[in-house]
Structure formats: structure tokens, C-alpha cells
Design an enzyme around this catalytic site. Structure first.
Site, PDB file in Angstrom:
ATOM      1  CG  ASP A 344      -0.676   6.186   1.202  1.00 45.82           C
ATOM      2  OD1 ASP A 344       0.377   5.629   1.554  1.00 45.82           O
ATOM      3  OD2 ASP A 344      -1.771   5.592   1.092  1.00 45.82           O
ATOM      4  CD  GLU A 373       3.766   4.527  -0.463  1.00 47.51           C
ATOM      5  OE1 GLU A 373       4.093   3.435   0.045  1.00 47.51           O
ATOM      6  OE2 GLU A 373       2.593   4.963  -0.449  1.00 47.51           O
TER       7      GLU A 373
END
Length: 622
Positions: A344, A373
Site C-alpha cells: 500500500d 501501489e
């Protein structure tokens, strides 16, 4: 008149794309004869150097009456980015060949201006083989499938939604807060029950949004990394999911949320759920050094200003050991059966932490996958005040490919194909080949509007949740949306990398932003046409090796039409897209005379009949 230079054609630059360290790169320019160049030079600057270096090119004769050929070889030795252009030294001074827009490719200027990018990655860099040619499937665990097994839960501070097909709770509570504390009770055993369904889709990898103990339905506010959220099940449930998935050739990767924790966590413990310990309540806590307090306890650094998400100091030795140590969180879930991690907000993680994480992951399993990400071009992304090193071979294996997502959806919504192809080619040019082969190509995610809504719905234009909650595609919008979704999915499944289907996209789910893009999978109410289309595309990828790690050739891109070829040494695939409102007949490139139309459109004598708003994929063995 010939183009002076085109970085995406091997006549001008060979090899094309990013290169491994110590790879000799051949450059060729066609200098206009009317410039009367005395010499031509390759201008190169390494990303972290201040000065440019100039390499003399060799005159190699006339190309035609208008152009002359100049050549040289340059070998990059350092990992990182190199910037280059060309300088013609004429009797009237220096003139430069520099990049232009995608229509013109390059231009000649009196000033240095822009430069092309050459990515040089670590010698020997490789990425896992198992994702190549597969299909990824993203699951938001609370909303995919409830096994029916009731859990013995201690917590009572949540709302249970008993209508599986209802909208998630979107209104603020009585305090005006969005708590994301409504649950539909989707669980790990529910996912295990649906493995046969995923296998029928051709899925080879499941990406799970966070499953650690937390107090919101999205679970990005980690409460305890070491425990699986009791609503989802147990460690045995996760181990069983991974084991049964692997029996079907399906790998599982987890979401790693390491830039912040929840304020309601064993580490921070603002609410006191975990007793008297935690950094918020005790300066002697072993977790105190994880956080940056401006004034303890209430003034602390938090993720994008959300007080419920205190940021961690990822370079703190104690935190690094907890996550990346021999018995840390990374290895714990890998030993339970996972095959890698999606990180993330990777662009908010420091280089040192990601390099430690890679060492940990690859030490446990060299074939494990690490996905980051990153929303922009990850090859030249800047954050933390510096150029990031995501794709050079020491951090990530690959990234979520939001660039392709934008290119596909924008093309389907009206963008000129030239801009779409330019975006696609920029990624293929800038990303290392090991990265390209495992790019995570999504059309929707938990952070974006559903692709079907993007393609056919009214633009969001910053409208509030109340407006979003009451929007549903009309029958006419939905019919158009399904046609466009089929075209978008065909691009998603055939571009370099591997497709990642956000749960329910294949079933025709709609929805604007969070939480409307996170409704429950519509079991028994799926769009049969879209579902069958995705199954066909999954079968296509399984059969045709050109889509696994094949070369990419730009055939045609103009207006509302686009075509490209994927090929390796065994098979070739020709992909054509007609988004005009008129039927079209395309003459296919050489080598496809014996090809078969995958979707059944008419194909005779190298003429492909392509109806309006449709696509076709021709397949052939070489």
C-alpha cells in the site's frame, strides 16, 4: 521527409526500451541535410549528475536526398535514469533534436529543451515466473462471499448488514463521522468456497485487501498485524485457503499496509482497547519509537491528516525488525502459504525499508511477488524529495498499472487513439522487461470508481455521497457500458503484463467512489454476458503464449481505431478495436492470413470485418 529520431523504433535506437546495466545501446539519427551539420553528438546526463556528457556520432552516409545518417553506441553502467537528446553543430550554431508530442515524435530546436528517458536496471534483475500469462483477481474480503459460518466475536462496536445486496452504509453517524464500521461478514472460508468459480475464470492469483485485525471494514487501519481479523476467520482458515488455491494453480498475495497503523491498535492504543500500553499511553512502550510525536500524546504525524491513521517511522530499527525480521510479519504470512505482497502507498515508503522488505521476501521465497501501489509512471516517480528506485531491481518486482487503466478507459470514453497508444508505449519504453511481464493491469480497484460506471455513467465531478448513493445506470447506459466494458477488458487482457479483475467487474457491478465501489459480489444476479466474456478472455490468455511475455507492436492508432500485435516465437495475436459508430473493414498485417477470429467476426482474404463499437482478436501459430 524522414523523422530525425524515434526512440520507439529499433532503426533509431536498439535495443528498444529499458536496458540492463552494461548493455550497449546503438543510436542512429537522420539529420536533415539542409542543417549542414559539421558534427552530431549524443547528449547524455545521468539522473544524479550535474553535467551533461557529449559523445561524437559517426557520419554513415546519406539516407536520401534530404537526410544523412549519424550513429554511435552508448553503454550505461550505473542503475538509474539517463536523459538524452542530440546536438547538431552547424555553421549557424547548435541545433537540437528533442522529443515532441506523440503526433510529431521529435522536433528540431535552437535550445536543448526536453530529453528522452533511458532506464538502466540492475544486471541480473528477474521477476517471478508464475504470474506470467496468468490472471489476478482482487478481493475486498468483507464483500466477496460469506461462508455462512457464524463467528464467536468479542467486539460489539460494529453494525452487521444482513441484506447481502444492500448498499454499504454511507451516511455519517450522529457525530458526523464516517466510521466504516458496517460489515457484511465476508470471510476467508467464503473465498475458499468460491475457488472453483475463480478457476473457471482462469484466475491464477488472488490479491486480498488487508486481512489483519482491524476495526474498519477496509482494514487499512491495522489493529494487530500478527492476528487475522476474527470476522474473517483464523490462521487455519488462511492456511487452508492458500493450500486449496495452490492445488488449483492459484497463488495468494496479501496487502501490506506499512506506512501507518490504526490509532486503535495494540501499537498506538489511543482508545484504550488494548489496556494501558501503546505509544499513545506510555512513552516507555516498545512501540513509542515507531511514531513521530510533535507533542505527546495528541499531536502526532498521521497519514494525510487522519488522526485515526498515525504514520510509522519505517526506518525505525524496531519497526523494521517487527515487519522484516526473521520472525516478522512478512515471513509469518509467507509461512502460512502466501506467495507475495502488494505494498500500500509504496511511494510513501522509504527506499531503505523497501530494500529490507525485498531482502526478507526473496530470502523466504525467491519466487514471491512484490507489487507496489504507484499511480504514476513508476520509472521516473519522485517522492521524499528524490527520484524513486522502485523498478531498478532492488525494491519492487512490479506496480499497479494505473497508466494503462487511464489509457484504456480514456480511449473507450472518447480519447484519440494516438494519445492512448502514446501512454501505452511510454510504459513499454520506460519499464524494465522483467517488470513489464508482471504488470498489474486493473480497470477498477477499491480506490476508484467501478469501470462500468466510469464508461457509461454520468461523470462524478466531485458530487457528494448522497448523489452517488442514488445513481444507477439506465438500461440504455448499461447496454452501452457493457459493450465498452467488453472492449476495455479485451485491451486489459492483451496488453503487456497480466490483468487484475476487481471482484464483481466481471459480473457487471456498478458504483462510484468508496463505499459504492465496495458493495457485495452479486451472487445469482451476475451479468451473464460480461461473465462469459471474461471467461473467454481467461481461456485466451491460457492458450496463446504471445500474451504471456511476447513482444508488443504498435500497428495503428488514430481517431477511434486502434490495433496492435503481440508475438513470441510460437504464436501471434492481432488485436483490433473499433470505437466508431460505423462498421469497418481492416486489412491485417502480413503473417495473419491463416489466423482465426477469436470472437467470430468475419475474416477472409486478410480482410477483417469489424462492427461499430467492437473488437476482434486474431490468433495464429508461427
Amino acid at each position: 521527409m524522414p523523422i530525425p529520431f524515434d526512440s520507439q523504433r529499433v532503426y533509431y535506437r536498439s535495443p528498444f526500451g529499458a536496458v540492463e546495466q552494461d548493455t550497449a545501446v546503438q543510436f542512429r539519427v537522420l539529420a536533415p541535410r539542409d542543417e549542414h551539420s559539421k558534427t552530431v553528438e549524443l547528449c547524455v546526463k545521468y539522473d544524479y549528475d550535474w553535467n551533461w556528457e557529449y559523445y561524437k556520432m559517426v557520419w554513415c552516409g546519406n539516407f536520401d536526398i534530404n537526410s544523412e545518417i549519424w550513429e554511435c553506441t552508448f553503454t550505461p553502467h550505473r542503475m538509474g535514469l539517463y536523459w538524452y537528446s542530440f546536438r547538431m553543430n552547424t555553421s549557424n550554431g547548435a541545433r537540437y533534436i528533442i522529443p515532441s508530442d506523440p503526433y510529431k515524435i521529435c522536433e528540431i530546436s535552437d535550445h536543448p529543451g526536453r530529453s528522452w528517458q533511458l532506464t538502466c536496471y540492475k544486471k541480473g534483475f528477474s521477476t517471478p515466473q508464475w504470474p506470467v500469462g496468468g490472471v489476478m483477481y482482487q478481493i475486498f474480503p468483507d464483500r466477496f462471499c460469506f461462508s455462512g459460518e457464524e463467528k464467536q466475536l468479542k467486539r460489539t462496536d460494529f453494525q452487521r448488514n444482513t441484506d447481502w445486496y444492500a448498499l454499504p452504509v454511507w451516511q455519517p453517524n450522529e457525530h458526523g463521522e464516517i466510521t466504516n464500521s458496517d460489515f457484511f461478514m465476508g470471510d476467508l472460508k467464503g473465498i475458499t468456497q468460491k475457488l472453483d468459480y475463480l478457476q473457471s475464470m482462469g484466475v491464477s492469483c488472488i490479491y486480498l485487501n488487508p486481512i489483519g485485525e482491524a476495526y474498519s471494514n477496509h482494514r487499512y487501519d491495522t489493529g494487530d498485524y500478527s492476528h487475522i481479523d476474527p470476522i474473517l476467520g483464523t490462521e487455519d482458515d488462511f492456511r487452508e485457503l492458500c493450500a486449496q488455491a495452490k492445488e488449483r494453480g492459484i497463488h495468494v498475495i496479501n496487502d501490506g499496509v506499512f506506512s501507518h497503523t490504526g490509532s486503535d491498535s495494540v501499537y498506538f492504543n489511543r482508545s484504550g482497547r488494548y489496556g494501558e500500553g501503546g505509544a499513545y499511553r506510555d512513552k516507555e512502550s516498545p512501540y513509542y519509537s515507531w511514531y513521530k510525536f510533535y507533542e505527546w500524546p495528541d499531536n502526532y504525524h498521521s497519514w494525510w491528516g487522519f488522526y485515526t491513521l498515525p504514520e510509522v517511522v519505517e526506518t525505525d530499527p524496531a519497526f523494521n525488525e517487527y515487519i522484516n525480521g526473521e520472525n516478522g510479519i512478512i515471513r509469518k504470512y509467507m509461512r502460512l502459504g502466501n506467495s507475495g505482497w502488494r505494498l500500500d502507498v509504496a511511494d510513501e515508503l522509504p527506499d531503505e525499508f523497501m530494500e529490507n522488505l525485498r531482502t526478507c521476501v526473496k530470502g523466504e521465497n525467491p519466487e514471491a511477488l512484490i507489487v507496489g501501489e504507484v499511480w504514476e509512471d513508476a520509472s521516473n516517480k519522485e517522492s521524499y524529495g528524490a527520484r524513486r528506485k522502485f523498478l531498478l531491481g532492488e525494491q519492487l518486482d512490479t506496480v499497479m498499472n494505473y497508466v494503462f487503466r487511464g489509457a484504456i478507459l480514456d480511449f473507450c470514453r472518447g480519447q484519440d487513439a494516438r494519445y492512448t497508444m502514446a501512454a501505452i508505449m511510454s510504459v513499454i519504453e520506460n519499464y524494465p522487461r522483467p517488470v513489464l511481464r508482471v504488470l498489474m493491469n486493473s480497470l477498477s480497484t477499491h480506490d476508484t470508481e467501478r469501470a462500468l460506471t466510469m464508461l457509461a455513467g454520468e461523470p462524478l465531478n466531485n458530487r457528494d455521497r448522497a448523489w452517488q448513493a442514488h445513481q444507477k445506470l439506465s438500461p440504455e447506459q448499461r447496454e452501452r457500458g457493457v459493450r465498452l466494458m467488453k472492449i476495455a477488458a479485451a485491451m486489459q487482457y492483451t496488453l503487456p503484463g497480466f490483468p487484475c479483475v476487481y471482484y464483481g467487474d466481471e459480473a457487471g457491478m456498478e458504483g462510484y467512489r468508496d463505499p459504492f465501489n465496495r458493495a457485495c459480489y452479486p451472487w445469482g444476479r451476475e451479468d451473464a454476458e460480461l461473465l462469459e466474456w471474461h471467461k473467454k478472455l481467461g481461456a485466451l490468455r491460457a492458450e496463446w503464449s504471445a500474451l504471456w511475455d511476447g513482444e508488443f507492436m504498435n500497428v495503428y492508432a488514430n481517431g477511434r481505431r486502434l490495433a496492435y500485435i503481440r508475438h513470441d516465437d510460437k504464436t501471434a495475436v492481432y488485436c483490433a478495436f473499433n470505437l466508431t459508430d460505423k462498421d469497418d473493414v481492416l486489412t491485417t498485417p502480413p503473417g495473419f492470413s491463416e489466423a482465426k477470429p477469436f470472437f467470430g467476426n468475419r475474416y477472409e482474404d486478410s480482410k477483417l470485418s469489424l462492427p461499430a463499437m467492437s473488437c476482434e482478436i486474431l490468433t495464429t501459430e508461427l
